[in-house]
Design an enzyme around this catalytic site. Structure first.
Site, PDB file in Angstrom:
ATOM      1  N   ALA A  34      47.909  30.180  41.720  1.00  0.00           N
ATOM      2  CA  ALA A  34      47.295  31.100  42.679  1.00  0.00           C
ATOM      3  C   ALA A  34      47.063  32.400  41.937  1.00  0.00           C
ATOM      4  O   ALA A  34      48.012  33.082  41.595  1.00  0.00           O
ATOM      5  CB  ALA A  34      48.197  31.326  43.887  1.00  0.00           C
ATOM      6  N   CYS A  35      45.818  32.745  41.669  1.00  0.00           N
ATOM      7  CA  CYS A  35      45.534  33.767  40.675  1.00  0.00           C
ATOM      8  C   CYS A  35      44.514  34.796  41.164  1.00  0.00           C
ATOM      9  O   CYS A  35      44.027  34.738  42.290  1.00  0.00           O
ATOM     10  CB  CYS A  35      45.005  33.098  39.402  1.00  0.00           C
ATOM     11  SG  CYS A  35      45.884  31.607  38.951  1.00  0.00           S
TER      12      CYS A  35
END
Length: 330
Positions: free
Chosen positions: A79-80
């Site tokens: 999750a970036c």
């Protein structure tokens, strides 16, 4: 769960009639770090009692651990934070690179770091190939832009292993009908990195290749095939081989196991005014339920993405399911 199991063992109440849900949960327990000496886990299948397997999360890693207990590396996902800066008319400048780095720093809240605040999950930038800059920092000639390909190569830290991998790479280049123009030692400054990142930091080299007049998309395709052959022949960085963030006649990637504001300091190239581009694609990695590593930092060769959508295993399965439909005249 370990307290429940300990209690059952101490009080001699570990009976077959124990709830199957509880037995399953306890049977698959995994301890991270040091478990209490009396802690035991109960097998859901046999009812036997054993000490839990331990995963040492403080040990520096170049790849995820093997499957054990509840952990399975197939289900890792990210999750970036992603950003993109571009000049709409395609004008190249260092300002675009500088703005890309600033955008990356603004994504610090989207990335993650370990217990060491100076060890990050990953950060990187993809830009157009700064050919003018490369010509000024190598001691060999380069063809016109678009007529050669280049890219970073992550290599082992052992000098003998580096020599062996480079020799194998050069042999494969010749077999593919291409030619190595030369190698460059990429300057880095790891003074701001944490111990975890430093412990697994690769050796950095930059390769330059050409293809007897091949240019444009044809060279791009041959560079792709070359990179894939290299990866399959020498193995991954975690196996003592190498990892190639990009090998292209059009773009270049700088990335690593960094936090956003370390990228430009770690790679001084990015501070040089001669490094210009009309686009910058940046990524700050938050490795949810994953283990950070130098190769897993983004961007990749064409994209950056927020990996919450699919796991690595899911993506591979989707591609395998479509292999029969893929075809090319090349």
């Amino acid at each position: 769960m370990h307290r429940i199991c300990d209690s059952l063992v101490r009080e001699n109440r570990l009976f077959p009639g124990l709830s199957s849900t509880l037995t399953q949960a306890v049977g698959t327990a995994v301890w991270f770090g040091s478990a209490p000496a009396a802690s035991l886990i109960c097998s859901a299948e046999t009812g036997s009692v054993t000490r839990p397997r331990r995963i040492n999360i403080s040990q520096p890693r170049t790849a995820p651990p093997d499957k054990q207990g509840l952990y399975d590396p197939r289900f890792e996902h990210d999750a970036c934070g992603v950003a993109f800066v571009v000049h709409m008319k395609g004008h190249r400048s260092h300002d675009i690179v500088r703005s890309g780095v600033q955008a990356l720093c603004n994504l610090d809240h989207r990335g993650a770091r370990g217990a060491e605040t100076n060890t990050g999950d990953g950060a990187g930038i993809l830009i157009q190939m700064p050919s003018r800059f490369f010509r000024s920092v190598v001691d060999f000639g380069l063809p016109a832009e678009g007529h050669y390909a280049t890219g970073l190569v992550f290599l082992p830290t052992d000098p003998a292993a580096v020599s062996g991998v480079i020799s194998t790479i050069e042999d494969i280049v010749v077999e593919e009908g291409l030619r190595v123009l030369g190698w460059r030692n990429v300057p880095t400054d790891g003074s701001m990195l944490g111990a975890q990142a430093l412990a697994v930091m690769p050796t950095f080299r930059q390769i330059f290749i050409e293809g007897d007049g091949t240019a444009g998309i044809d060279l791009e395709r041959r560079a792709l095939m070359l990179r894939k052959r290299i990866e399959h022949t020498v193995g991954g960085f975690d196996q003592g081989g190498c990892y190639i963030p990009s090998l292209s006649a059009r773009t270049f990637v700088y990335k690593g196991m960094l936090i956003p504001d370390q990228l430009a300091a770690f790679f001084p190239d990015l501070q040089d005014e001669r490094v210009d581009s009309a686009l910058a694609l940046v990524h700050s990695r938050f490795s949810t339920n994953t283990f950070p590593s130098w190769p897993l930092a983004h961007p990749y060769r064409y994209i950056s993405h927020n990996g919450e959508i699919n796991t690595v295993q899911g993506n591979r399965n989707w591609m395998r399911a479509r292999e029969e439909l893929l075809a090319s005249d090349v």
